[in-house]
Design a protein around this motif. Structure first.
Motif, PDB file in Angstrom:
ATOM      1  N   LYS A  22       0.901  -1.149   0.315  1.00  0.00           N
ATOM      2  CA  LYS A  22      -0.144   0.013  -0.175  1.00  0.00           C
ATOM      3  C   LYS A  22       0.833   1.218  -0.032  1.00  0.00           C
ATOM      4  CE  LYS A  22      -3.715  -2.357   2.513  1.00  0.00           C
ATOM      5  NZ  LYS A  22      -4.300  -2.416   3.669  1.00  0.00           N
ATOM      6  N   LYS A  23       2.123   1.291   0.703  1.00  0.00           N
ATOM      7  CA  LYS A  23       2.862   2.513   0.975  1.00  0.00           C
ATOM      8  C   LYS A  23       3.621   2.617  -0.436  1.00  0.00           C
ATOM      9  CE  LYS A  23       3.026   3.140   5.822  1.00  0.00           C
ATOM     10  NZ  LYS A  23       3.784   3.734   6.759  1.00  0.00           N
ATOM     11  N   LYS A  24       4.012   1.622  -1.060  1.00  0.00           N
ATOM     12  CA  LYS A  24       4.698   1.832  -2.266  1.00  0.00           C
ATOM     13  C   LYS A  24       3.921   2.369  -3.323  1.00  0.00           C
ATOM     14  CE  LYS A  24       7.031  -2.626  -2.516  1.00  0.00           C
ATOM     15  NZ  LYS A  24       7.437  -3.725  -3.471  1.00  0.00           N
ATOM     16  N   LYS A  25       2.446   2.051  -3.343  1.00  0.00           N
ATOM     17  CA  LYS A  25       1.510   2.406  -4.225  1.00  0.00           C
ATOM     18  C   LYS A  25       1.138   3.949  -4.119  1.00  0.00           C
ATOM     19  CE  LYS A  25      -3.098   2.296  -5.958  1.00  0.00           C
ATOM     20  NZ  LYS A  25      -4.410   1.532  -5.749  1.00  0.00           N
ATOM     21  N   LEU A  26       1.292   4.479  -2.690  1.00  0.00           N
ATOM     22  CA  LEU A  26       1.046   5.660  -2.404  1.00  0.00           C
ATOM     23  C   LEU A  26       2.556   6.475  -2.636  1.00  0.00           C
ATOM     24  CD1 LEU A  26      -0.474   5.478   1.121  1.00  0.00           C
ATOM     25  CD2 LEU A  26      -1.618   6.529  -1.114  1.00  0.00           C
ATOM     26  N   PHE A  27       3.578   5.970  -2.190  1.00  0.00           N
ATOM     27  CA  PHE A  27       4.798   6.642  -2.596  1.00  0.00           C
ATOM     28  C   PHE A  27       5.046   6.915  -4.244  1.00  0.00           C
ATOM     29  CE2 PHE A  27       9.301   6.218  -4.291  1.00  0.00           C
ATOM     30  CZ  PHE A  27       9.734   7.265  -3.694  1.00  0.00           C
ATOM     31  N   TRP A  28       4.593   5.936  -5.137  1.00  0.00           N
ATOM     32  CA  TRP A  28       4.762   6.319  -6.624  1.00  0.00           C
ATOM     33  C   TRP A  28       3.947   7.220  -6.953  1.00  0.00           C
ATOM     34  CZ3 TRP A  28       9.335   5.893  -8.441  1.00  0.00           C
ATOM     35  CH2 TRP A  28      10.320   4.839  -7.605  1.00  0.00           C
ATOM     36  N   LYS A  29       2.507   7.154  -6.411  1.00  0.00           N
ATOM     37  CA  LYS A  29       1.597   8.185  -6.766  1.00  0.00           C
ATOM     38  C   LYS A  29       2.103   9.591  -6.421  1.00  0.00           C
ATOM     39  CE  LYS A  29      -3.387   9.478  -6.015  1.00  0.00           C
ATOM     40  NZ  LYS A  29      -4.333   9.036  -5.277  1.00  0.00           N
ATOM     41  N   GLY A  30       2.717   9.866  -5.049  1.00  0.00           N
ATOM     42  CA  GLY A  30       3.254  11.165  -4.824  1.00  0.00           C
ATOM     43  C   GLY A  30       4.473  11.322  -5.901  1.00  0.00           C
ATOM     44  N   GLU A  31       5.385  10.500  -6.252  1.00  0.00           N
ATOM     45  CA  GLU A  31       6.226  10.728  -7.131  1.00  0.00           C
ATOM     46  C   GLU A  31       5.841  11.028  -8.459  1.00  0.00           C
ATOM     47  OE1 GLU A  31      10.653  10.837  -7.696  1.00  0.00           O
ATOM     48  OE2 GLU A  31       9.627  10.446  -5.744  1.00  0.00           O
ATOM     49  N   ARG A  32       4.889  10.557  -8.874  1.00  0.00           N
ATOM     50  CA  ARG A  32       4.416  11.096 -10.172  1.00  0.00           C
ATOM     51  C   ARG A  32       3.892  12.400 -10.097  1.00  0.00           C
ATOM     52  NH1 ARG A  32       2.685   5.772 -10.272  1.00  0.00           N
ATOM     53  NH2 ARG A  32       0.538   6.372  -9.605  1.00  0.00           N
ATOM     54  N   ASN A  33       2.989  12.819  -9.130  1.00  0.00           N
ATOM     55  CA  ASN A  33       2.407  14.027  -9.017  1.00  0.00           C
ATOM     56  C   ASN A  33       3.472  15.146  -8.518  1.00  0.00           C
ATOM     57  OD1 ASN A  33      -0.211  12.966  -9.319  1.00  0.00           O
ATOM     58  ND2 ASN A  33      -0.505  12.901  -6.944  1.00  0.00           N
ATOM     59  N   ALA A  34       4.355  14.922  -7.801  1.00  0.00           N
ATOM     60  CA  ALA A  34       5.486  15.594  -7.556  1.00  0.00           C
ATOM     61  C   ALA A  34       6.236  16.172  -8.991  1.00  0.00           C
ATOM     62  CB  ALA A  34       6.603  15.156  -6.381  1.00  0.00           C
ATOM     63  N   GLY A  35       6.469  15.123  -9.764  1.00  0.00           N
ATOM     64  CA  GLY A  35       7.073  15.188 -10.850  1.00  0.00           C
ATOM     65  C   GLY A  35       6.217  16.071 -12.146  1.00  0.00           C
ATOM     66  N   LYS A  36       4.959  15.964 -11.766  1.00  0.00           N
ATOM     67  CA  LYS A  36       4.157  16.826 -12.760  1.00  0.00           C
ATOM     68  C   LYS A  36       3.860  18.201 -12.196  1.00  0.00           C
ATOM     69  CE  LYS A  36       0.985  13.167 -13.817  1.00  0.00           C
ATOM     70  NZ  LYS A  36      -0.369  12.502 -13.596  1.00  0.00           N
ATOM     71  N   GLU A  37       4.024  18.497 -10.901  1.00  0.00           N
ATOM     72  CA  GLU A  37       4.161  19.569 -10.247  1.00  0.00           C
ATOM     73  C   GLU A  37       5.393  20.401 -10.650  1.00  0.00           C
ATOM     74  OE1 GLU A  37       3.858  21.544  -5.746  1.00  0.00           O
ATOM     75  OE2 GLU A  37       2.668  19.804  -6.353  1.00  0.00           O
ATOM     76  N   LEU A  38       6.429  19.729 -10.531  1.00  0.00           N
ATOM     77  CA  LEU A  38       7.682  20.392 -10.746  1.00  0.00           C
ATOM     78  C   LEU A  38       7.940  21.072 -12.275  1.00  0.00           C
ATOM     79  CD1 LEU A  38      10.483  20.598  -9.771  1.00  0.00           C
ATOM     80  CD2 LEU A  38      11.215  18.605 -10.620  1.00  0.00           C
ATOM     81  N   VAL A  39       7.285  20.287 -13.147  1.00  0.00           N
ATOM     82  CA  VAL A  39       7.444  20.472 -14.330  1.00  0.00           C
ATOM     83  C   VAL A  39       6.387  21.810 -14.852  1.00  0.00           C
ATOM     84  CG1 VAL A  39       6.592  19.788 -16.936  1.00  0.00           C
ATOM     85  CG2 VAL A  39       7.839  18.315 -15.533  1.00  0.00           C
ATOM     86  N   LEU A  40       5.127  21.669 -14.280  1.00  0.00           N
ATOM     87  CA  LEU A  40       4.034  22.810 -14.320  1.00  0.00           C
ATOM     88  C   LEU A  40       4.842  24.308 -13.708  1.00  0.00           C
ATOM     89  CD1 LEU A  40       0.546  21.170 -13.554  1.00  0.00           C
ATOM     90  CD2 LEU A  40       1.620  22.081 -15.742  1.00  0.00           C
ATOM     91  N   ASN A  41       5.499  24.016 -12.272  1.00  0.00           N
ATOM     92  CA  ASN A  41       6.081  25.308 -11.910  1.00  0.00           C
ATOM     93  C   ASN A  41       7.094  25.772 -12.779  1.00  0.00           C
ATOM     94  OD1 ASN A  41       4.472  25.218  -9.635  1.00  0.00           O
ATOM     95  ND2 ASN A  41       5.847  23.976  -8.359  1.00  0.00           N
ATOM     96  N   LYS A  42       8.002  24.795 -13.340  1.00  0.00           N
ATOM     97  CA  LYS A  42       9.077  25.193 -14.179  1.00  0.00           C
ATOM     98  C   LYS A  42       8.678  26.157 -15.590  1.00  0.00           C
ATOM     99  CE  LYS A  42      13.631  23.566 -15.560  1.00  0.00           C
ATOM    100  NZ  LYS A  42      14.271  22.497 -15.620  1.00  0.00           N
TER     101      LYS A  42
END
Length: 54
Positions: A22-42
């Motif tokens: 369950k935590k692996k799933k949450l971790f990778w979901k957070g990783e994908r969202n953080a990546g998207k947010e990083l690109v949008l901010n840039k």
């Protein structure tokens, strides 16, 4: 205990054995969202700097 690995944006915590899947799933979901947010901010920062030049 958290580990920051090269290429990862977010930090994973220590995983209990019964929660690992369950935590692996949450971790990778957070990783994908953080990546998207990083690109949008840039992109927003670059767009704002181009507007200020004009």
């Amino acid at each position: 205990m958290a580990h920051k690995k090269k290429g990862h944006i977010t930090v994973s915590g220590e995983w209990a054995k019964h929660l690992r899947n369950k935590k692996k799933k949450l971790f990778w979901k957070g990783e994908r969202n953080a990546g998207k947010e990083l690109v949008l901010n840039k992109l927003n920062n670059e767009y704002a700097s181009e507007e200020s030049k004009q």
